[in-house]
Motif scaffolding. Structure first.
Motif, mmCIF file in Angstrom:
data_model
loop_
_atom_site.group_PDB
_atom_site.id
_atom_site.type_symbol
_atom_site.label_atom_id
_atom_site.label_comp_id
_atom_site.label_asym_id
_atom_site.label_seq_id
_atom_site.Cartn_x
_atom_site.Cartn_y
_atom_site.Cartn_z
ATOM 1 N N SER A 98 40.416 37.355 28.929
ATOM 2 C CA SER A 98 40.041 38.008 30.172
ATOM 3 C C SER A 98 39.515 36.980 31.164
ATOM 4 O O SER A 98 39.930 36.922 32.309
ATOM 5 C CB SER A 98 38.981 39.064 29.866
ATOM 6 O OG SER A 98 38.223 39.346 30.978
ATOM 7 N N HIS A 99 38.616 36.142 30.680
ATOM 8 C CA HIS A 99 38.017 35.157 31.569
ATOM 9 C C HIS A 99 39.051 34.122 32.011
ATOM 10 O O HIS A 99 39.156 33.796 33.188
ATOM 11 C CB HIS A 99 36.840 34.488 30.855
ATOM 12 C CG HIS A 99 35.995 33.705 31.804
ATOM 13 N ND1 HIS A 99 35.972 32.348 31.811
ATOM 14 C CD2 HIS A 99 35.180 34.116 32.786
ATOM 15 C CE1 HIS A 99 35.153 31.947 32.770
ATOM 16 N NE2 HIS A 99 34.659 32.996 33.370
ATOM 17 N N LYS A 102 41.871 35.795 34.270
ATOM 18 C CA LYS A 102 41.441 36.396 35.531
ATOM 19 C C LYS A 102 40.929 35.365 36.533
ATOM 20 O O LYS A 102 40.989 35.598 37.732
ATOM 21 C CB LYS A 102 40.351 37.443 35.272
ATOM 22 C CG LYS A 102 40.946 38.742 34.758
ATOM 23 C CD LYS A 102 39.894 39.777 34.641
ATOM 24 C CE LYS A 102 40.505 41.157 34.545
ATOM 25 N NZ LYS A 102 39.504 42.199 34.628
ATOM 26 N N ILE A 105 43.616 34.098 38.870
ATOM 27 C CA ILE A 105 44.045 35.205 39.736
ATOM 28 C C ILE A 105 43.004 35.455 40.829
ATOM 29 O O ILE A 105 43.342 35.661 41.988
ATOM 30 C CB ILE A 105 44.307 36.477 38.906
ATOM 31 C CG1 ILE A 105 45.578 36.264 38.096
ATOM 32 C CG2 ILE A 105 44.468 37.705 39.794
ATOM 33 C CD1 ILE A 105 45.908 37.357 37.166
ATOM 34 N N ASN A 146 45.104 43.331 33.961
ATOM 35 C CA ASN A 146 44.096 44.378 33.771
ATOM 36 C C ASN A 146 44.573 45.426 32.785
ATOM 37 O O ASN A 146 43.818 45.877 31.931
ATOM 38 C CB ASN A 146 43.794 45.062 35.103
ATOM 39 C CG ASN A 146 42.688 44.357 35.832
ATOM 40 O OD1 ASN A 146 41.994 43.531 35.256
ATOM 41 N ND2 ASN A 146 42.517 44.664 37.097
ATOM 42 N N ARG A 153 40.587 46.599 25.317
ATOM 43 C CA ARG A 153 39.200 47.083 25.345
ATOM 44 C C ARG A 153 39.099 48.521 24.851
ATOM 45 O O ARG A 153 38.143 48.879 24.163
ATOM 46 C CB ARG A 153 38.642 46.995 26.766
ATOM 47 C CG ARG A 153 38.409 45.577 27.171
ATOM 48 C CD ARG A 153 37.266 45.496 28.149
ATOM 49 N NE ARG A 153 37.089 44.107 28.493
ATOM 50 C CZ ARG A 153 37.487 43.571 29.633
ATOM 51 N NH1 ARG A 153 38.066 44.323 30.547
ATOM 52 N NH2 ARG A 153 37.306 42.308 29.869
ATOM 53 N N LEU A 159 35.683 49.549 26.725
ATOM 54 C CA LEU A 159 36.062 49.718 28.133
ATOM 55 C C LEU A 159 34.823 50.152 28.923
ATOM 56 O O LEU A 159 34.294 51.236 28.702
ATOM 57 C CB LEU A 159 37.174 50.764 28.269
ATOM 58 C CG LEU A 159 37.726 50.925 29.680
ATOM 59 C CD1 LEU A 159 38.635 49.762 30.030
ATOM 60 C CD2 LEU A 159 38.500 52.221 29.822
ATOM 61 N N ARG A 207 38.518 52.484 38.479
ATOM 62 C CA ARG A 207 39.312 52.976 37.350
ATOM 63 C C ARG A 207 39.969 54.309 37.697
ATOM 64 O O ARG A 207 41.112 54.546 37.333
ATOM 65 C CB ARG A 207 38.423 53.156 36.123
ATOM 66 C CG ARG A 207 37.715 51.904 35.742
ATOM 67 C CD ARG A 207 38.388 51.287 34.539
ATOM 68 N NE ARG A 207 37.620 50.187 34.052
ATOM 69 C CZ ARG A 207 38.118 49.013 33.715
ATOM 70 N NH1 ARG A 207 39.404 48.803 33.825
ATOM 71 N NH2 ARG A 207 37.363 48.059 33.261
ATOM 72 N N ASN B 85 34.216 37.692 35.280
ATOM 73 C CA ASN B 85 35.502 38.237 34.853
ATOM 74 C C ASN B 85 35.397 38.774 33.439
ATOM 75 O O ASN B 85 36.369 39.237 32.873
ATOM 76 C CB ASN B 85 36.610 37.184 34.969
ATOM 77 C CG ASN B 85 37.199 37.193 36.363
ATOM 78 O OD1 ASN B 85 37.247 38.229 37.007
ATOM 79 N ND2 ASN B 85 37.614 36.042 36.841
ATOM 80 N N ILE B 89 31.917 46.557 27.660
ATOM 81 C CA ILE B 89 30.675 47.337 27.656
ATOM 82 C C ILE B 89 29.485 46.461 27.264
ATOM 83 O O ILE B 89 28.438 46.496 27.898
ATOM 84 C CB ILE B 89 30.799 48.541 26.695
ATOM 85 C CG1 ILE B 89 31.759 49.558 27.280
ATOM 86 C CG2 ILE B 89 29.442 49.178 26.435
ATOM 87 C CD1 ILE B 89 31.943 50.799 26.447
ATOM 88 N N ALA B 107 38.153 39.392 39.657
ATOM 89 C CA ALA B 107 39.596 39.554 39.894
ATOM 90 C C ALA B 107 39.928 40.914 40.503
ATOM 91 O O ALA B 107 41.001 41.103 41.059
ATOM 92 C CB ALA B 107 40.352 39.374 38.587
#
Lengths: 325, 125
Positions: A98-99, A102, A105, A146, A153, A159, A207, B85, B89, B107
């Motif tokens: 993710s890190h 992203k 981007i 995403n 997630r 999530l 979301r 980023n 949770i 992002a």
């Protein structure tokens, strides 16, 4: 419900796929083996006890039973530990990916935005057009990543929703505004029917926008040729209810149970003309459910589809009136 | 009207510069740091009106900076927006538990939206 539960428990192949282990390593399989061993061992001990009137033989046979049970038991524990360990590794991978994905981007998006909004003086129309296209590509790439990360997630129960009070009617209106030009391009009549001005919900606006964007763009995409899409927003039993109705290609009956599974794409007549990862509905359903609502649909092949979702209204939630049926 | 002071603690120079230039063009005074240790020193010296804080930082990560700010009397009430980023949770709960005002996933947010959030927190029209 109970039948489905029993069926799921015995569906070892699915369990193995879900847990990422071999069939003989699934907890259900090991419990079945353990059950069989217990029955066989008890029978063995019983047979021994009636055939041999010797306490030594009985002790030995009971010891064998205990050793067998301990061996299978420790095997089950080891499997569960392995599954937990691989889940933890998956979660760490998601965090790192993710890190890492992203960050570039974000750089691309922020730089193009800075150029277009603050330093566009002197740029020709053509240059601005190209920069806008680069910016859209960045957005598209961001959405794809995403989606993949959201799925990971959801699978990890990680999530995160950043909830705030929002006007549901306004959110739907904004989501429709974003799709108007796409609908026109596809020759689709897109209409919103809502007699209300305000339906207050407590949601993660980004979301929920993903959910709306997904359902509206799907309805438009899956119409072959020209057609009609109606979006209806109303209040029902303490929930804000969204319905989107199209006269598109519909979903074949035998595929309807799989529609909200990840990576599933229906084999309808225009599958190859539309792009998609098969993740949108899976993510949408999870976001809606995590927001306290539910998502469902009705569809007839070659007639059209109706997708619904509901989100508890803030007032009803406070008073405990919103109960899912 | 006096310019509000924003401290950006972000190790990615491209992001740091883009954010700083955008905020400066929106009439903010902007200070920047690329690591957590210098970041906390600057927060004490500059007493910013708001801190934009990354989580993954060299020398001292964002969570540690957050804890230090909340423990330092002169700046303990400064709003802190986590720009990250990471977004699971556990990341979010940890950040909010340590006293972050809110968090934004870089992002997913445009510069315009980050600025709007800053203005909302600082109650600037």
């Amino acid at each position: 419900m109970l039948r489905q539960r029993i069926f799921d428990e015995l569906n070892l192949r699915k369990q193995a796929d879900d847990l990422g282990v071999k069939i003989w390593q699934t907890p259900s399989f090991l419990f079945i083996v353990m059950g069989i061993i217990i029955i066989a061992a008890m029978t063995g001990v019983y047979v021994v006890s009636i055939n041999y009137d010797s306490p030594e033989v009985l002790v030995i046979s009971e010891s064998i039973v205990v050793v067998l049970l301990l061996t299978v038991g420790s095997f089950i524990i080891r499997t569960v530990e392995e599954v937990a360990k691989s889940n933890k590794m998956k979660s760490e991978f998601v965090s790192i990916a993710s890190h890492q994905l992203k960050t570039p981007i974000s750089e691309l998006k922020w730089q193009t935005e800075l150029l277009l909004t603050k330093f566009s003086k002197g740029l020709s129309e053509k240059q601005i057009e190209i920069m806008n296209e680069i910016s859209h590509s960045g957005d598209k790439m961001g959405r794809l990543i995403n989606d993949l990360l959201d799925v990971a997630r959801i699978d990890q129960g990680q999530l995160a929703l950043n909830k705030e009070k929002m006007n549901f009617c306004k959110m739907v209106e904004d989501a429709i505004d974003l799709q108007v030009s796409f609908a026109k391009l596809m020759n689709i009549e897109l209409k919103m029917i809502c007699n209300l001005k305000m339906l207050e919900v407590f949601v993660d606006k980004r979301r929920l926008a993903v959910v709306l964007d997904n359902l509206i763009s799907n309805a438009i995409k899956y119409i072959d040729g020209s057609g009609k899409v109606d979006v209806i927003v109303e209040s029902s039993d303490g929930f804000a209810q969204f319905c989107i109705r199209d006269n598109g290609v519909g979903i074949p009956r035998n595929e309807q149970n799989n529609l909200c599974q990840k990576f599933f794409r229906s084999n309808n007549s225009i599958k190859n003309q539309t792009d998609g990862t098969g993740l949108g509905l899976y993510i949408a359903k999870n976001i809606v459910e995590q927001s306290g609502g539910k998502l469902w649909f009705k569809s007839i092949e070659n007639v059209g589809s109706e997708f619904y979702f509901s989100i508890p209204l803030v007032d009803s939630e406070k008073k405990g009136l919103a109960v899912l049926k | 009207m006096e310019k509000k002071k924003i401290l950006i603690i972000e190790d990615d120079i491209v992001l740091q510069k883009a954010l700083a230039e955008y905020l400066a063009s929106e009439n903010f005074e902007v200070k920047c740091s690329s690591d957590g240790e210098v970041g906390i020193k600057m927060a004490i010296e500059e007493s910013p009106d708001l801190i934009l804080l990354d989580i993954v930082l060299p020398k001292k990560d964002g969570y540690a900076v957050l804890e230090d700010v909340r423990k330092t009397e002169s700046i303990k009430n400064v709003p802190i927006v986590l720009l990250t980023n990471l977004g699971s949770i556990s990341d979010v709960e940890k950040a909010l538990g340590l006293g972050a005002t809110t968090y934004l996933v870089k992002a997913d947010y445009k510069l315009e939206e980050v600025t709007a959030k800053v203005k909302e927190i600082l109650k600037i029209q």
